[in-house]
Design an enzyme around this catalytic site. Structure first.
Site, PDB file in Angstrom:
ATOM      1  N   ARG A 184      45.312  34.397  40.784  1.00 22.90           N
ATOM      2  CA  ARG A 184      46.030  35.408  41.674  1.00 22.90           C
ATOM      3  C   ARG A 184      44.822  36.089  41.960  1.00 22.90           C
ATOM      4  O   ARG A 184      43.298  35.840  42.052  1.00 22.90           O
ATOM      5  CB  ARG A 184      46.780  36.520  40.639  1.00 22.90           C
ATOM      6  CG  ARG A 184      45.967  36.749  39.336  1.00 22.90           C
ATOM      7  CD  ARG A 184      46.628  37.896  38.527  1.00 22.90           C
ATOM      8  NE  ARG A 184      45.870  38.035  37.164  1.00 22.90           N
ATOM      9  CZ  ARG A 184      44.905  38.590  36.882  1.00 22.90           C
ATOM     10  NH1 ARG A 184      43.981  39.139  38.020  1.00 22.90           N
ATOM     11  NH2 ARG A 184      44.434  38.744  35.585  1.00 22.90           N
ATOM     12  N   LYS A 203      46.966  28.203  28.383  1.00 23.75           N
ATOM     13  CA  LYS A 203      45.599  28.006  28.139  1.00 23.75           C
ATOM     14  C   LYS A 203      45.252  26.769  27.329  1.00 23.75           C
ATOM     15  O   LYS A 203      44.166  26.091  27.480  1.00 23.75           O
ATOM     16  CB  LYS A 203      44.951  29.534  27.552  1.00 23.75           C
ATOM     17  CG  LYS A 203      45.352  30.671  28.304  1.00 23.75           C
ATOM     18  CD  LYS A 203      45.019  30.653  29.489  1.00 23.75           C
ATOM     19  CE  LYS A 203      44.896  32.070  30.062  1.00 23.75           C
ATOM     20  NZ  LYS A 203      46.097  32.174  30.871  1.00 23.75           N
ATOM     21  N   GLY A 205      44.508  39.466  30.022  1.00 23.53           N
ATOM     22  CA  GLY A 205      44.227  40.804  29.828  1.00 23.53           C
ATOM     23  C   GLY A 205      43.767  41.126  28.571  1.00 23.53           C
ATOM     24  O   GLY A 205      43.796  42.396  28.147  1.00 23.53           O
ATOM     25  N   VAL A 216      41.758  42.177  39.795  1.00 19.37           N
ATOM     26  CA  VAL A 216      41.546  43.631  40.134  1.00 19.37           C
ATOM     27  C   VAL A 216      40.079  43.926  40.687  1.00 19.37           C
ATOM     28  O   VAL A 216      40.132  44.992  41.629  1.00 19.37           O
ATOM     29  CB  VAL A 216      41.694  44.453  38.608  1.00 19.37           C
ATOM     30  CG1 VAL A 216      41.250  45.954  38.844  1.00 19.37           C
ATOM     31  CG2 VAL A 216      42.950  44.251  37.937  1.00 19.37           C
ATOM     32  N   ARG A 263      36.360  51.100  36.701  1.00 18.16           N
ATOM     33  CA  ARG A 263      37.811  51.337  36.734  1.00 18.16           C
ATOM     34  C   ARG A 263      38.060  52.881  36.117  1.00 18.16           C
ATOM     35  O   ARG A 263      37.803  52.964  35.105  1.00 18.16           O
ATOM     36  CB  ARG A 263      38.495  50.286  35.771  1.00 18.16           C
ATOM     37  CG  ARG A 263      38.262  48.962  36.382  1.00 18.16           C
ATOM     38  CD  ARG A 263      39.241  48.067  35.586  1.00 18.16           C
ATOM     39  NE  ARG A 263      38.814  46.442  36.116  1.00 18.16           N
ATOM     40  CZ  ARG A 263      39.857  45.556  35.504  1.00 18.16           C
ATOM     41  NH1 ARG A 263      40.740  45.705  34.981  1.00 18.16           N
ATOM     42  NH2 ARG A 263      39.538  44.211  35.894  1.00 18.16           N
ATOM     43  N   TYR A 272      33.851  31.469  18.658  1.00 17.30           N
ATOM     44  CA  TYR A 272      33.348  32.726  19.237  1.00 17.30           C
ATOM     45  C   TYR A 272      32.168  33.130  19.331  1.00 17.30           C
ATOM     46  O   TYR A 272      31.601  32.838  18.204  1.00 17.30           O
ATOM     47  CB  TYR A 272      34.355  33.871  18.336  1.00 17.30           C
ATOM     48  CG  TYR A 272      33.658  35.203  18.976  1.00 17.30           C
ATOM     49  CD1 TYR A 272      34.532  35.756  20.164  1.00 17.30           C
ATOM     50  CD2 TYR A 272      32.979  36.371  18.465  1.00 17.30           C
ATOM     51  CE1 TYR A 272      34.109  37.020  20.710  1.00 17.30           C
ATOM     52  CE2 TYR A 272      32.478  37.513  18.926  1.00 17.30           C
ATOM     53  CZ  TYR A 272      33.124  37.756  20.198  1.00 17.30           C
ATOM     54  OH  TYR A 272      33.003  39.082  20.673  1.00 17.30           O
ATOM     55  N   HIS A 328      30.638  37.470  30.378  1.00 14.97           N
ATOM     56  CA  HIS A 328      31.719  37.274  30.759  1.00 14.97           C
ATOM     57  C   HIS A 328      31.544  37.219  32.261  1.00 14.97           C
ATOM     58  O   HIS A 328      31.498  38.089  32.882  1.00 14.97           O
ATOM     59  CB  HIS A 328      32.727  38.180  30.469  1.00 14.97           C
ATOM     60  CG  HIS A 328      34.214  37.689  31.061  1.00 14.97           C
ATOM     61  ND1 HIS A 328      35.358  37.855  30.321  1.00 14.97           N
ATOM     62  CD2 HIS A 328      34.513  37.545  32.161  1.00 14.97           C
ATOM     63  CE1 HIS A 328      36.376  37.713  31.017  1.00 14.97           C
ATOM     64  NE2 HIS A 328      36.050  37.230  32.421  1.00 14.97           N
TER      65      HIS A 328
END
Length: 447
Positions: A293, A116, A164, A296, A339, A202, A208
């Site tokens: 990738r 990152k 995550g 989800v 989820r 922050y 998001h």
């Protein structure tokens, strides 16, 4: 096209990949730990190979065991899904050296965007908006204090190899910085094997929002609109939707989409990927990270665009040209995903055990991505995701009503799930208005 693909994963994403391969007339190989011997992805694959005990370090993260499974089954390619080895540049490089096609980006792109700190440096070089933050690793408390004072509180400590929500600590004052720095470094080392952290401003109020991209090996790229992933608890996503309500208009969508493509081109990216942004109350957006990738939550983009992202991954990895162009990408209706985790809806404590009764919802516009069934065991060894419940409708309000109906229809007995909590979210006034930030769920928790 590939004749045989090994699926280096488990659960619903393994099943999702098997379904895509079957529709493409590709034979599949499932790998499994002893804990997953009766898993549905094992039953539905053309072949299966046990690769170790329940502990993922000795099975799903065991590169030697996975490559042995490739060798004995003559698979040509590996589909990594998400989690486990999906973003491992080492794994991708080993596959490349062994003449096995890794269905994902090149090892170089995985390494660059997986760090990152390096990713921020690259984005700075191509003028992608960034929040104020450190340009290198922050090691010492004195260094962190000076930097935090320059940035201005609150700040967030982030793991350089993070993802995550792990290795992330929000700090509101100098007093809390010392412990936050140490905790983030310790968690990062434990989770990712890399203790490095950095500091970033922050945003108290932010959304998001992520942009899905597809890219071939010749530099052709498209973005497929955005997903709003702001409904989170402790940086863990719970509910996602597309398109974003309330914040993103067509102009901002195109600006973020172009920024995502610029970010991908900066690392010569290929295959599917997601560029994540933070969007503040004034609709300014800032690069957060790139997930190298499948995500989800990829299903909601599939529902709004009609593009099969998993099939696209396989085609692009085989070397086919991207057949889509940007003008052909049109968002249709509204999609939403809940989820469904096997967790206590009050405490969010994981709940392992055997599902004693199971009935999935159905009907128009309802999709359930799950590997669960009656008598299926939720193992304590792995992520407790039971299902991804996805709905699609003409507009957001209709999607919310459809999701409520589907959640109420879902029967899962034997383990606790987050279904009651999702129903609570769908009745929240701020959520219904589309006027919310990542902190929306804080009011439901005392700790």
């Amino acid at each position: 096209m590939f004749q045989k693909v090994l699926i280096a994963n488990r659960g619903e994403i393994a099943l999702r990949a098997i379904r895509a391969c079957k529709e493409m007339d590709i034979k599949t190989v499932a790998v499994y730990s002893t804990a997953d011997a009766n898993a549905i992805h094992v039953k539905l694959a053309d072949e299966s190979v046990c690769i170790g005990p329940p502990d993922a370090r000795h099975s799903y993260l065991n590169i030697a065991a996975i490559l042995s499974a490739v060798e004995i089954t003559d698979a040509e390619a590996i589909y990594p899904g998400y989690g486990f080895l999906a973003e491992s540049p080492n794994f991708a490089e080993v596959c490349e050296e062994c003449g096995i096609k890794f269905i994902g980006p090149k090892p170089e792109a995985l390494a660059l965007m997986g760090d990152k700190i390096k990713a921020r440096e690259i984005m700075r070089g191509v003028n992608i908006p960034l929040l104020p933050g450190s340009e290198k690793e922050v090691e010492k408390e004195t260094e962190a204090r000076k930097l935090a004072a320059d940035i201005g509180y609150p700040v967030i400590v982030k793991a350089a190899a993070g993802g995550g929500g792990k290795g992330m600590k929000v700090v509101h004052s100098p007093v809390a910085l010392t412990s936050a720095l140490l905790m983030a470094q310790t968690e990062a080392a434990h989770t990712f094997g890399d203790h490095r952290v950095y500091l970033e401003k922050y945003l108290d109020k932010h959304r998001h929002i992520e942009i899905q991209i597809l890219a071939d090996n010749w530099g052709n790229m498209v973005h497929l609109g955005e997903r709003d992933c702001s409904i989170q608890r402790r940086h863990q996503k719970l509910l996602e939707e597309s398109p974003c309500p309330g914040v993103v208009d067509e102009a901002l969508r195109q600006d973020m989409g172009q920024a995502a493509l610029t970010a991908a081109k900066a690392v010569n990216y290929s295959n599917a990927g997601t560029v994540e942004f933070l969007v503040d109350a004034k609709r300014n957006f800032y690069f957060s990270e790139m997930n190298t990738r499948i995500q989800v939550e990829h299903g909601i983009t599939e529902m709004t665009t009609g593009v099969d992202l998993v099939k696209s991954q396989i085609e692009l990895a085989f070397g086919q040209n991207l057949t889509l162009d940007q003008d052909s990408i049109q968002l249709r209706g509204h999609a939403m995903e809940c989820r469904i985790y096997a967790e206590d809806p009050e405490t969010f404590a994981p709940c392992s055990g055997v599902i004693t009764a199971y009935h999935a919802p159905g009907g128009l516009g309802v999709r359930v991505d799950s590997a669960a069934y009656e008598r299926y065991c939720i193992s304590p060894y792995y992520d407790p995701l039971v299902a991804k419940l996805i709905v699609h409708a003409d507009d957001r309000l209709s999607a919310i009503k459809r999701m409520q109906r589907a959640l109420e229809e879902y029967i899962i007995e034997g383990v606790s799930t987050l279904i009651p909590f999702h129903l609570k979210i769908l009745k929240d006034e701020s959520f219904l208005r589309g006027d919310f930030y990542t902190q929306l769920l804080d009011k439901y928790f005392t700790s």
